[in-house]
Design a protein around this motif. Sequence first.
Motif, PDB file in Angstrom:
ATOM      1  N   UNK A 278       0.819  -1.203   0.000  1.00  0.00           N
ATOM      2  CA  UNK A 278       0.000   0.000   0.000  1.00  0.00           C
ATOM      3  C   UNK A 278       0.855   1.256   0.000  1.00  0.00           C
ATOM      4  N   UNK A 279       1.926   1.279   0.791  1.00  0.00           N
ATOM      5  CA  UNK A 279       2.787   2.457   0.828  1.00  0.00           C
ATOM      6  C   UNK A 279       3.380   2.747  -0.553  1.00  0.00           C
ATOM      7  N   UNK A 280       3.838   1.704  -1.244  1.00  0.00           N
ATOM      8  CA  UNK A 280       4.410   1.887  -2.588  1.00  0.00           C
ATOM      9  C   UNK A 280       3.340   2.328  -3.573  1.00  0.00           C
ATOM     10  N   UNK A 281       2.139   1.765  -3.474  1.00  0.00           N
ATOM     11  CA  UNK A 281       1.049   2.125  -4.386  1.00  0.00           C
ATOM     12  C   UNK A 281       0.578   3.560  -4.156  1.00  0.00           C
ATOM     13  N   UNK A 282       0.554   4.007  -2.903  1.00  0.00           N
ATOM     14  CA  UNK A 282       0.199   5.396  -2.626  1.00  0.00           C
ATOM     15  C   UNK A 282       1.210   6.345  -3.273  1.00  0.00           C
ATOM     16  N   UNK A 283       2.490   6.002  -3.192  1.00  0.00           N
ATOM     17  CA  UNK A 283       3.528   6.832  -3.839  1.00  0.00           C
ATOM     18  C   UNK A 283       3.332   6.863  -5.352  1.00  0.00           C
ATOM     19  N   UNK A 284       3.042   5.709  -5.953  1.00  0.00           N
ATOM     20  CA  UNK A 284       2.818   5.654  -7.399  1.00  0.00           C
ATOM     21  C   UNK A 284       1.581   6.467  -7.787  1.00  0.00           C
ATOM     22  N   UNK A 285       0.562   6.470  -6.943  1.00  0.00           N
ATOM     23  CA  UNK A 285      -0.636   7.275  -7.216  1.00  0.00           C
ATOM     24  C   UNK A 285      -0.299   8.763  -7.170  1.00  0.00           C
ATOM     25  N   UNK A 286       0.583   9.153  -6.236  1.00  0.00           N
ATOM     26  CA  UNK A 286       1.033  10.550  -6.163  1.00  0.00           C
ATOM     27  C   UNK A 286       1.757  10.938  -7.450  1.00  0.00           C
ATOM     28  N   UNK A 287       2.680  10.083  -7.932  1.00  0.00           N
ATOM     29  CA  UNK A 287       3.399  10.355  -9.176  1.00  0.00           C
ATOM     30  C   UNK A 287       2.424  10.444 -10.362  1.00  0.00           C
ATOM     31  N   UNK A 288       1.441   9.525 -10.378  1.00  0.00           N
ATOM     32  CA  UNK A 288       0.483   9.498 -11.489  1.00  0.00           C
ATOM     33  C   UNK A 288      -0.321  10.788 -11.542  1.00  0.00           C
ATOM     34  N   UNK A 289      -0.788  11.264 -10.376  1.00  0.00           N
ATOM     35  CA  UNK A 289      -1.529  12.516 -10.345  1.00  0.00           C
ATOM     36  C   UNK A 289      -0.690  13.687 -10.818  1.00  0.00           C
ATOM     37  N   UNK A 290       0.569  13.721 -10.411  1.00  0.00           N
ATOM     38  CA  UNK A 290       1.487  14.774 -10.839  1.00  0.00           C
ATOM     39  C   UNK A 290       1.591  14.779 -12.364  1.00  0.00           C
ATOM     40  N   UNK A 291       1.879  13.624 -12.943  1.00  0.00           N
ATOM     41  CA  UNK A 291       2.079  13.526 -14.396  1.00  0.00           C
ATOM     42  C   UNK A 291       0.792  13.860 -15.148  1.00  0.00           C
ATOM     43  N   UNK A 292      -0.331  13.284 -14.731  1.00  0.00           N
ATOM     44  CA  UNK A 292      -1.588  13.451 -15.466  1.00  0.00           C
ATOM     45  C   UNK A 292      -2.053  14.906 -15.471  1.00  0.00           C
ATOM     46  N   UNK A 293      -2.037  15.554 -14.303  1.00  0.00           N
ATOM     47  CA  UNK A 293      -2.526  16.930 -14.227  1.00  0.00           C
ATOM     48  C   UNK A 293      -1.635  17.880 -15.019  1.00  0.00           C
ATOM     49  N   UNK A 294      -0.320  17.675 -14.962  1.00  0.00           N
ATOM     50  CA  UNK A 294       0.586  18.544 -15.725  1.00  0.00           C
ATOM     51  C   UNK A 294       0.319  18.405 -17.226  1.00  0.00           C
ATOM     52  N   UNK A 295       0.172  17.165 -17.702  1.00  0.00           N
ATOM     53  CA  UNK A 295      -0.087  16.956 -19.129  1.00  0.00           C
ATOM     54  C   UNK A 295      -1.425  17.572 -19.548  1.00  0.00           C
ATOM     55  N   UNK A 296      -2.459  17.389 -18.741  1.00  0.00           N
ATOM     56  CA  UNK A 296      -3.784  17.879 -19.106  1.00  0.00           C
ATOM     57  C   UNK A 296      -3.851  19.405 -19.106  1.00  0.00           C
ATOM     58  N   UNK A 297      -3.096  20.069 -18.228  1.00  0.00           N
ATOM     59  CA  UNK A 297      -3.217  21.514 -18.093  1.00  0.00           C
ATOM     60  C   UNK A 297      -2.145  22.290 -18.858  1.00  0.00           C
ATOM     61  N   UNK A 298      -0.955  21.707 -19.039  1.00  0.00           N
ATOM     62  CA  UNK A 298       0.122  22.479 -19.658  1.00  0.00           C
ATOM     63  C   UNK A 298       0.377  22.135 -21.123  1.00  0.00           C
ATOM     64  N   UNK A 299      -0.087  20.969 -21.594  1.00  0.00           N
ATOM     65  CA  UNK A 299       0.028  20.710 -23.027  1.00  0.00           C
ATOM     66  C   UNK A 299      -0.845  21.652 -23.853  1.00  0.00           C
ATOM     67  N   UNK A 300      -2.092  21.952 -23.436  1.00  0.00           N
ATOM     68  CA  UNK A 300      -2.857  22.960 -24.189  1.00  0.00           C
ATOM     69  C   UNK A 300      -2.158  24.315 -24.226  1.00  0.00           C
ATOM     70  N   UNK A 301      -1.502  24.701 -23.132  1.00  0.00           N
ATOM     71  CA  UNK A 301      -0.767  25.968 -23.113  1.00  0.00           C
ATOM     72  C   UNK A 301       0.398  25.937 -24.093  1.00  0.00           C
ATOM     73  N   UNK A 302       1.103  24.795 -24.162  1.00  0.00           N
ATOM     74  CA  UNK A 302       2.202  24.659 -25.105  1.00  0.00           C
ATOM     75  C   UNK A 302       1.712  24.749 -26.544  1.00  0.00           C
ATOM     76  N   UNK A 303       0.626  24.032 -26.836  1.00  0.00           N
ATOM     77  CA  UNK A 303       0.133  23.963 -28.211  1.00  0.00           C
ATOM     78  C   UNK A 303      -0.476  25.286 -28.670  1.00  0.00           C
ATOM     79  N   UNK A 304      -1.267  25.910 -27.803  1.00  0.00           N
ATOM     80  CA  UNK A 304      -1.937  27.144 -28.217  1.00  0.00           C
ATOM     81  C   UNK A 304      -1.040  28.370 -28.033  1.00  0.00           C
TER      82      UNK A 304
END
Length: 535
Positions: A278-304
Amino acid sequence: MSPQPTPQPSGTGRILSVRQSLLAMLGLCFVTMLVAVDQTVVGTALPTIVAELNGFELYAWVATSYLLTSVITIPIFGRLGDYYGRKPFVVASIVVFTLASALCGMADTMLQLVLARALQGIGGGMLVGTAFACVPDLFTDTHVRLRWQVLMTAAFGIANAFGPSLGGFLTQYAGWRSVFYVNLPIGAISLYFVWRFLPHIRQIQRGKIRLHWQGAVLIALGLGSLQVFVELLPVHGASFYMVLLGALAVAAFFALVFWEKRCPEPLLPLEMFRNKSLAALFCLSLFTGFIMFVLLFYLPLLLQGGFGLTPQEVGLLITPLVVFITVGSVANSRIVVRLNTPNHILYLGFGLMVLACLGLVFSGKATSRWMVVIYMMMAGTGLGFVMPNLTVFAQESAGRALLGISTALLQSVRMIGGMLGMAVIGTLVTHYYVSIVRLSLPEARGAPWLSLLEDPQVLVSQSVQSDFMAHLQRLSLQGDAFIETARAALVSAVHLGLIVTLLMAVLAFAWVCRVPVIRLSRTVATVGPGSGEQP
């Protein structure tokens, strides 16, 4: 009135018939769409809302108030669902969320809207904290659960794919209030299916349960302080009040640990964090949220903003990222059950994210649109391989007694990772962009129009850019060259943010080795002749 008996597994990995399972899952799918649609359509309508209600100083709090209350309530109601069963809280969350949506639509000021969004976040937190844990209640066999869970992932993907377009259409043709009112029919449908078909199951069967309110207060204080700290840090920096706020969050978490150790029925069982899986999975979930939110919010800024694409072109290029989360999840449900070591699918998922981030770091204005689409598909597929498996693996590792709180905490940690990603990358991109603009235009130092160019809004808003160009024309200056300089600066700044995101993806890939081998449970049963069921 006697308590409703808990349905028992049928020996097929389901506690209900196929028809009842389908109807119960439809209710959960509508619940998922209720939250997902709201999250995607509101962002599209926000500029119009601010223009009508005249409250730009509260612009960010329309989203922040929702996140703040939802992050707090997710773990609390996740644990309450373990004790009292999840159905009452799912029903209550639908009612609260739908009522709050109506209040949002009726708001006459930005303050009213922010308060209604906070109430909506309470409903959303209750929903996320309980609805996702209903799936393992319905399907005790992990192989069966993975196949049925695709329905919820598909509902989430469909809502995310069509949400922005729906938000733009409703805002333009029916007014921004309709963006909130659209939740009312979805809420009514989901309420009917959940009330009618979702069984009431309690994982912890015991007599009178005494829950201590101090744990809930400390969770709210700790997560709330952390949320506000992350949101305000990029704006206020390391000021005295920000240090005080950070210290309050740390103190609240220490007090929470101290209290929960001595509580006979804790809201946040600390043994979860001593569980290596569980401790390792919680850390992986933290990394996943970091990556997903950055891609969803900053790729449109890069493209536009950086590449100068139109909003329509940006929408077409971003859509594969969202759609392929669902595609990856569907493929994952077929692949992971055939692996002797299911953990390997996490390597594949994070590996795809590493390759996608690497490709996007080296993407420029001249990069083929098809290559950008391929990178988006890779990132979406990687997320589709990772997110459902983190949930299932956590449920397998936690056991039935900690099913709800472990599932809820996984969602909370992912949201916290997203908040951290937005704060870190937002601060980095803004600082680096302003620095490059100033270094590239030393002759403009002290000019009043330079502050306009230092705001990336000039690259994404046509009206702001037109005002900037008109201002420079009155000064007998050519604004086109300055705009191109700013675009190049923004591309470099977002690329730097993507490099940090790439490092986070590499770290997540390496972190997978810390997850002990997961074994997906099977329900084995003897099936009588003529039953039509296969074990």
